[in-house]
Structure formats: structure tokens, C-alpha cells
Design a protein around this motif. Structure first.
Motif, PDB file in Angstrom:
ATOM      1  N   ASN A  74       0.693  -1.306  -0.006  1.00  0.00           N
ATOM      2  CA  ASN A  74       0.023   0.104  -0.040  1.00  0.00           C
ATOM      3  C   ASN A  74       1.047   1.307   0.005  1.00  0.00           C
ATOM      4  O   ASN A  74       2.008   1.286   0.733  1.00  0.00           O
ATOM      5  CB  ASN A  74      -0.962  -0.107   1.223  1.00  0.00           C
ATOM      6  CG  ASN A  74      -2.004   0.861   1.064  1.00  0.00           C
ATOM      7  OD1 ASN A  74      -1.947   2.103   1.020  1.00  0.00           O
ATOM      8  ND2 ASN A  74      -3.242   0.330   1.091  1.00  0.00           N
ATOM      9  N   SER A  75       0.628   2.296  -0.743  1.00  0.00           N
ATOM     10  CA  SER A  75       1.342   3.534  -0.894  1.00  0.00           C
ATOM     11  C   SER A  75       1.104   4.447   0.521  1.00  0.00           C
ATOM     12  O   SER A  75       1.598   5.278   0.193  1.00  0.00           O
ATOM     13  CB  SER A  75       1.044   4.224  -2.137  1.00  0.00           C
ATOM     14  OG  SER A  75      -0.614   4.508  -2.227  1.00  0.00           O
ATOM     15  N   ASN A  76       0.020   4.034   1.179  1.00  0.00           N
ATOM     16  CA  ASN A  76      -0.037   4.854   2.201  1.00  0.00           C
ATOM     17  C   ASN A  76       0.290   4.402   3.585  1.00  0.00           C
ATOM     18  O   ASN A  76       0.086   4.727   4.609  1.00  0.00           O
ATOM     19  CB  ASN A  76      -1.787   5.131   2.641  1.00  0.00           C
ATOM     20  CG  ASN A  76      -2.524   5.962   1.547  1.00  0.00           C
ATOM     21  OD1 ASN A  76      -1.765   6.753   0.743  1.00  0.00           O
ATOM     22  ND2 ASN A  76      -3.362   5.595   1.218  1.00  0.00           N
ATOM     23  N   THR A  77       1.262   3.445   3.549  1.00  0.00           N
ATOM     24  CA  THR A  77       1.971   3.010   4.567  1.00  0.00           C
ATOM     25  C   THR A  77       2.511   4.011   5.553  1.00  0.00           C
ATOM     26  O   THR A  77       2.929   3.989   6.514  1.00  0.00           O
ATOM     27  CB  THR A  77       2.818   1.859   4.312  1.00  0.00           C
ATOM     28  OG1 THR A  77       3.999   2.217   3.297  1.00  0.00           O
ATOM     29  CG2 THR A  77       2.414   0.600   3.767  1.00  0.00           C
ATOM     30  N   SER A  78       3.279   5.359   4.833  1.00  0.00           N
ATOM     31  CA  SER A  78       3.767   6.018   5.419  1.00  0.00           C
ATOM     32  C   SER A  78       2.783   6.872   6.543  1.00  0.00           C
ATOM     33  O   SER A  78       3.009   7.465   7.604  1.00  0.00           O
ATOM     34  CB  SER A  78       4.455   7.294   4.712  1.00  0.00           C
ATOM     35  OG  SER A  78       3.354   7.702   3.800  1.00  0.00           O
ATOM     36  N   LEU A  79       1.328   6.476   6.427  1.00  0.00           N
ATOM     37  CA  LEU A  79       0.300   7.066   7.318  1.00  0.00           C
ATOM     38  C   LEU A  79       0.423   6.195   8.495  1.00  0.00           C
ATOM     39  O   LEU A  79      -0.179   6.635   9.713  1.00  0.00           O
ATOM     40  CB  LEU A  79      -1.032   7.201   6.653  1.00  0.00           C
ATOM     41  CG  LEU A  79      -1.024   7.922   5.395  1.00  0.00           C
ATOM     42  CD1 LEU A  79      -2.420   7.763   4.809  1.00  0.00           C
ATOM     43  CD2 LEU A  79      -0.685   9.384   5.699  1.00  0.00           C
TER      44      LEU A  79
END
Length: 123
Positions: A74-79
Motif C-alpha cells: 500500500n502506498s499509504n504505509t507512511s500514514l
């Protein structure tokens, strides 16, 4: 030199996903949640569907390979932020260890009863 590089590698990388998965399920079930919720957060994180998870469990896939072959990280793992095992997940330098801790953190949030929309970092 290869030996010393492997020597420094964390042993969790060689653990099988199959050895962790039942622990995740037990953890959430003790708190009144279900394995399907674990599967949902794992699918969000890695792109593995139920069949894919069943396959890596049956194959004895290690965590290194589990993440290397993940269908769609997922590209939102930084969240994903916060502390797991005494470490801030957003500050973990090793990319593989960070992915493993992201997975731990998501399962932890399921166990704590956090809303799925919040766990999956939805708007």
C-alpha cells in the motif's frame, strides 16, 4: 563477506509468515475480533487476498519473501505511525523491519478495537 552480512540480519526476517499468522489471529480473537479482520488489514498492507495468504502459509514463506513478493504494498504505509515493540514505526530504518512492524501495528489496532476506516487510513 556474505556471512557477516547475514550474521547481522535480524532473525525475524527468516521466520515464516505461517508461524506469525495464527498468533495475530489469536491476539484479535482474544479481544472479540475475527481472522477476517486480520485478513482485511493484511490485504490493505500487502495486496495478498485470502487465497494468497493461504498459499504463503502452505508454502512456508519467510517474511523476507512474503514482503518481497507482496502483490501490492500500500502506498499509504507512511500514514502508519506510533509505537510497536518500543519503536516508533515511522523511524525504523530497515525497510523490511519497518514493513514487519507496520503489520504488527495494524494487527494491534484491530485487537484494540480501532475502527477499520481508521486502521486502513481512509479519509
Amino acid at each position: 563477506m556474505v556471512e557477516s552480512a547475514q550474521h547481522k540480519e535480524h532473525r525475524i526476517f527468516g521466520m515464516t509468515f505461517a508461524s506469525l499468522y495464527p498468533l495475530y489471529v489469536q491476539k484479535v480473537e482474544r479481544k472479540g475480533h475475527s481472522s477476517s479482520e486480520v485478513d482485511e488489514v493484511l490485504a490493505w498492507l500487502t495486496g495478498y487476498d485470502k487465497g494468497g495468504l493461504d498459499r504463503v502459509i502452505a508454502d512456508g514463506t519467510d517474511l523476507r519473501t512474503f514482503f518481497a513478493e507482496a502483490p501490492a504494498m500500500n502506498s499509504n504505509t507512511s500514514l502508519i505511525t506510533g509505537v510497536i515493540c518500543g519503536m516508533r514505526v515511522e523511524e525504523i530504518e530497515d525497510p523490511l523491519m519497518q514493513k514487519i512492524r507496520y503489520m504488527d501495528k495494524l494487527v494491534d489496532e484491530v485487537a484494540r478495537g480501532k475502527k477499520m476506516t481508521s486502521i486502513l487510513r481512509s479519509a
